[in-house]
Enzyme design. Structure first.
Site, PDB file in Angstrom:
ATOM      1  N   ASP A 454       2.363  12.589  23.488  1.00  7.18           N
ATOM      2  CA  ASP A 454       2.649  11.293  22.868  1.00  7.18           C
ATOM      3  C   ASP A 454       3.203  10.317  23.903  1.00  7.18           C
ATOM      4  O   ASP A 454       3.587  10.711  25.027  1.00  7.18           O
ATOM      5  CB  ASP A 454       3.682  11.507  21.744  1.00  7.18           C
ATOM      6  CG  ASP A 454       3.508  10.530  20.599  1.00  7.18           C
ATOM      7  OD1 ASP A 454       2.900   9.466  20.823  1.00  7.18           O
ATOM      8  OD2 ASP A 454       3.987  10.831  19.499  1.00  7.18           O
ATOM      9  N   ASP A 524      -1.598   5.815  13.899  1.00 11.29           N
ATOM     10  CA  ASP A 524      -0.535   6.357  13.045  1.00 11.29           C
ATOM     11  C   ASP A 524      -0.795   5.981  11.599  1.00 11.29           C
ATOM     12  O   ASP A 524      -0.176   6.522  10.693  1.00 11.29           O
ATOM     13  CB  ASP A 524       0.830   5.812  13.484  1.00 11.29           C
ATOM     14  CG  ASP A 524       1.463   6.698  14.552  1.00 11.29           C
ATOM     15  OD1 ASP A 524       0.941   7.790  14.815  1.00 11.29           O
ATOM     16  OD2 ASP A 524       2.480   6.279  15.135  1.00 11.29           O
TER      17      ASP A 524
HETATM   18  C1  GLA Z   1       4.020   8.950  17.208  1.00 17.35           C
HETATM   19  C2  GLA Z   1       2.802   9.773  16.889  1.00 17.35           C
HETATM   20  C3  GLA Z   1       3.012  10.522  15.603  1.00 17.35           C
HETATM   21  C4  GLA Z   1       4.223  11.434  15.744  1.00 17.35           C
HETATM   22  C5  GLA Z   1       5.442  10.623  16.170  1.00 17.35           C
HETATM   23  C6  GLA Z   1       6.589  11.539  16.548  1.00 17.35           C
HETATM   24  O1  GLA Z   1       4.222   7.943  16.291  1.00 17.35           O
HETATM   25  O2  GLA Z   1       1.677   8.958  16.814  1.00 17.35           O
HETATM   26  O3  GLA Z   1       1.869  11.271  15.283  1.00 17.35           O
HETATM   27  O4  GLA Z   1       3.933  12.428  16.683  1.00 17.35           O
HETATM   28  O5  GLA Z   1       5.174   9.778  17.285  1.00 17.35           O
HETATM   29  O6  GLA Z   1       7.697  10.860  16.977  1.00 17.35           O
END
Ligand code: GLA
EC number: 3.2.1.22
Length: 705
Positions: A454, A524
């Site tokens: 990430d 997301d």
């Molecule tokens: C980002 C990712 C999510 C998750 C969060 C965790 O937003 O896209 O899928 O992993 O971070 O903090």
């Protein structure tokens, strides 16, 4: 790609099955662009001289089309190269020096012998695809350092004097890859990012141009290109006063310069360009073939992506051994094939304010380590994977306390926190090595089958106290080079692992990352109504099986936009990408669990048809209230059609949806046992009802003869 060189006349011709690209050394020794587009085989003097945009008039410079545009005194269009020389000279005048061919690639060397600079232009093909990758290496042949203020990968010229429409993909977090279209006017349109680490939430480093804006999904010409870069970039599409249209692009110039010591070289990232005469649909299929057959990590390029259960949406940071063991049971029961422990597993990481950077398990919440979870997964035949965010740190972490100098910061100024975190300066060798060692340790300790990388914020201050001017100028470039170095290492030491490229959702969906990752967190935002636009944008560029994310079958109400949606609509959308489930299985009722289990079974049943497929955009949410996407197996085994409606008005009539990409005289069987000829489905079409607030259908046509 075939290369043909006519030495006596200095003509270079590159050809792929349906694309030609021609250049020539002119009377002044300059390498000029002649042609890019549908095949042109005639490169006799008559064939070339009859082209309207060559020879050019040089009065104002506007008709000059250098193959690589330096800051030349007679040239007014955006340069690819501008150099600051130690004696204050600003111009670089490139002349042809030599060429060579090796491993099927053409290199042409240009130089400015007065300023002692050489420029190697590299042209490389991809099998039989109508794609060519250009890159460039600049060498300082002088005796003093020079500064490259702009060093872009390529200058591209479109066939002259037509009006072009620009298509690009832009958006923001949670609303990525929205298709955007404008007619170019006499202006420069700059697609760019200077956020440092990721670009594609806002803008994907990709462009497509079609003459007169008349190209459709199925017909017409498209000239397109993509940059192999995941950091700051600029793609400038322009129309000059004489109506010539071009694109120049590469790494961004914001806050960046490259100092070249004597004999030192700098190689800019590749820019791949392509052409089709058969519409935007064919453009996508060329991009898919490129990824399936060349770019995706080879060990898994053709393999199906497992069904994932991910802890993020339902549990966020609230992770405990006891809870996860129960979830593992349920996930296995509904048929998940891989279990992912997302953010929140590290020491002290019970919210986003602390613990980032300390890549050790929280022993209070996981008193027996990960072993019980891993064993439980394996006992159920499920694989196990983990989330990391190696480029980041919370100020409240042991890592930051031990190495406050490792973050990008300006001495004496309070750094800008975003999501309570700071950016580690990956351009530093020690930080890069830290990330490699940390990842190696996790891979070895937990026998991972999957790793999700990430990256949840953009650059703020880019301070690197104590660094040389060279390091500061190149910080944004070295950061990405080191990022690729780590990813390359991961792929070499663990080619069996499924890698997910995640940057706060879809922040790094670009062709620089594709060679390292099997999945891209598409967004997301997994809300199906928003996905009508997001997924269509994503799959215009990337194959659907790479469309990852923490929960492509998403919770309702949706955590991002609060929308409440029927489970079946969410399930059917979940099937359009790499399936992942982000629903709380501990609070789900038995009916929901049964339907999720059925969803996984159904997906696994259809997966062989969709695994290496093309996506035909039969109806687009950009043009109407429904989306119909037809996934056609590349080997012709059949097709799966996904249809989603939302908010149709009474009396809003829909056409029969005409499928594409089937064999006209092939026989296809639907799930009710009806047999259709391909041409019936493609010419007459299929009727799909979109009544109701949220209509979704999955139609299957298997080839039976
Ligand atoms: C980002 C990712 C999510 C998750 C969060 C965790 O937003 O896209 O899928 O992993 O971070 O903090």
């Amino acid at each position: 790609m075939e290369i043909y060189v006519q030495k006596e006349r200095g003509v270079f011709a590159l050809s792929t099955p349906k694309m030609s690209y021609l250049m020539k050394v002119d009377e002044e020794g300059r390498l000029v662009h002649l042609y890019w587009g549908a095949p042109v085989k005639d490169i006799t003097p008559a064939g070339i001289a009859s082209r309207r945009d060559f020879p050019y008039s040089d009065h104002g410079g506007e008709l000059y089309r250098p193959e690589y545009r330096a800051q030349d005194p007679r040239d007014f269009d955006p340069p690819a190269l501008s150099i600051r020389y130690p004696d204050g000279v600003r111009n670089t005048v490139l002349r042809y020096r030599s060429y060579s061919i090796s491993d099927g690639a053409l290199t042409i060397v240009l130089s400015d012998d007065i300023m002692k600079i050489s420029v190697e232009l590299l042209y490389q093909g991809w099998g039989d695809l109508d794609l060519i990758t250009r890159s460039v290496t600049i060498r300082n042949e002088g005796e003093a350092p020079v500064v490259l203020e702009t060093v872009r990968s390529a200058t591209l010229h479109l066939p002259g004097h037509l009006h072009y429409r620009l298509t690009h993909f832009a958006g923001k977090w949670g609303a990525e890859y929205q298709r955007q279209r404008i007619m170019l006017t006499q202006s420069q349109v700059v697609l760019e990012s200077h956020r440092g680490v990721s670009a594609s939430h806002q803008s994907v480093p990709f462009f497509a141009l079609d003459p007169m804006g008349r190209t459709t999904e199925t017909a017409g010409e498209v000239y397109f290109g993509a940059l192999h870069w995941s950091g700051d970039f600029e793609l400038i599409a322009y129309q000059n006063p004489d109506g010539l249209v071009g694109v120049t692009g590469g790494i961004g110039t914001y806050d960046t310069f490259v100092e070249l010591e004597p004999q030192e070289t700098f190689t800019a990232p590749g820019l791949t360009f392509g052409y089709t005469g058969h519409g935007f649909g064919e453009m996508s299929r060329i991009l898919y073939d490129w990824q399936y057959d060349f770019l995706l990590p080879r060990s898994k390029a053709y393999s199906p992506r497992p069904v994932i259960y991910n802890s993020w949406y339902p549990f966020e940071f609230d992770l405990h051994e006891e809870t996860l063991l129960k979830v593992i049971e349920q996930a296995a029961d509904i048929g998940a094939e891989l279990f992912v422990v997302d953010d929140g597993w590290m020491k002290g990481r019970d919210c986003d304010r602390r613990g980032l950077g300390d890549w050790y398990l929280d022993e209070e919440r996981f008193p027996h380590g990960f072993r019980p979870l891993i064993e439980a997964c394996h006992a159920h035949g499920m694989k196990f994977g983990l989330w990391v965010e190696p480029e980041m740190v919370n100020p409240d972490s042991n890592l930051y306390r031990a190495h406050p100098d490792w973050v990008l910061h300006d001495e004496g100024r309070k750094p800008w926190l975003s999501r309570n975190q700071l950016v580690l300066n990956l351009a530093r060798e020690d930080v890069c090595q830290f990330a490699i060692d940390m990842l190696d340790r996790l891979l070895a300790e937990y026998e991972l089958d999957y790793l999700k990388w990430d990256m949840n914020r953009y650059f703020g201050e880019t301070g690197w106290p104590g660094a040389s001017s060279k390091e500061i100028g190149e910080l944004r470039i070295r950061f990405i080079q080191n990022l690729y170095r780590i990813w390359d290492h991961l792929n070499k030491v663990a080619p069996h692992i499924l890698f997910e490229n995640c940057a706060g959702g879809g922040g790094r969906a670009d062709f620089g990352m594709v060679p390292y990752c099997d999945r891209i967190n598409r967004s997301d935002n997994a809300d199906p109504v928003d996905l009508m636009l997001i997924h269509e944008g994503f799959t215009t560029l990337f194959p659907p099986k790479t469309a990852g994310g923490a929960g492509n079958i998403s919770p309702s109400p949706n955590g991002i936009n609060g929308r409440t949606l029927p489970l079946q609509y969410r399930i059917d959308w979940g099937m359009t990408g790499s399936m992942s489930i982000g629903i709380d299985l501990l609070t789900a009722d038995s009916e929901e669990l049964i339907r999720l289990k059925e969803a996984v079974r159904r997906f696994c049943e259809l997966r062989p048809l969709m695994n290496n497929s093309y996506v035909y955009r039969i109806a687009s949410a950009y043009e109407g209230p429904c989306t119909v996407l037809e996934y056609v197996d590349r080997e012709g085994k059949g097709a799966v059609v996904f249809a989603f409606g939302h908010g149709l008005h009474f009396r809003q009539y829909l056409p029969l949806f005409r499928l594409r990409g089937l064999e006209p005289h092939g026989r296809y069987e639907d799930e009710d046992g009806n047999i259709f000829e391909g041409e019936t489905l493609m010419n007459w079409g299929v009727s799909i009802s979109m009544a109701g607030d949220y209509a979704s259908h999955v139609l299957v046509f298997r080839k039976v003869g």
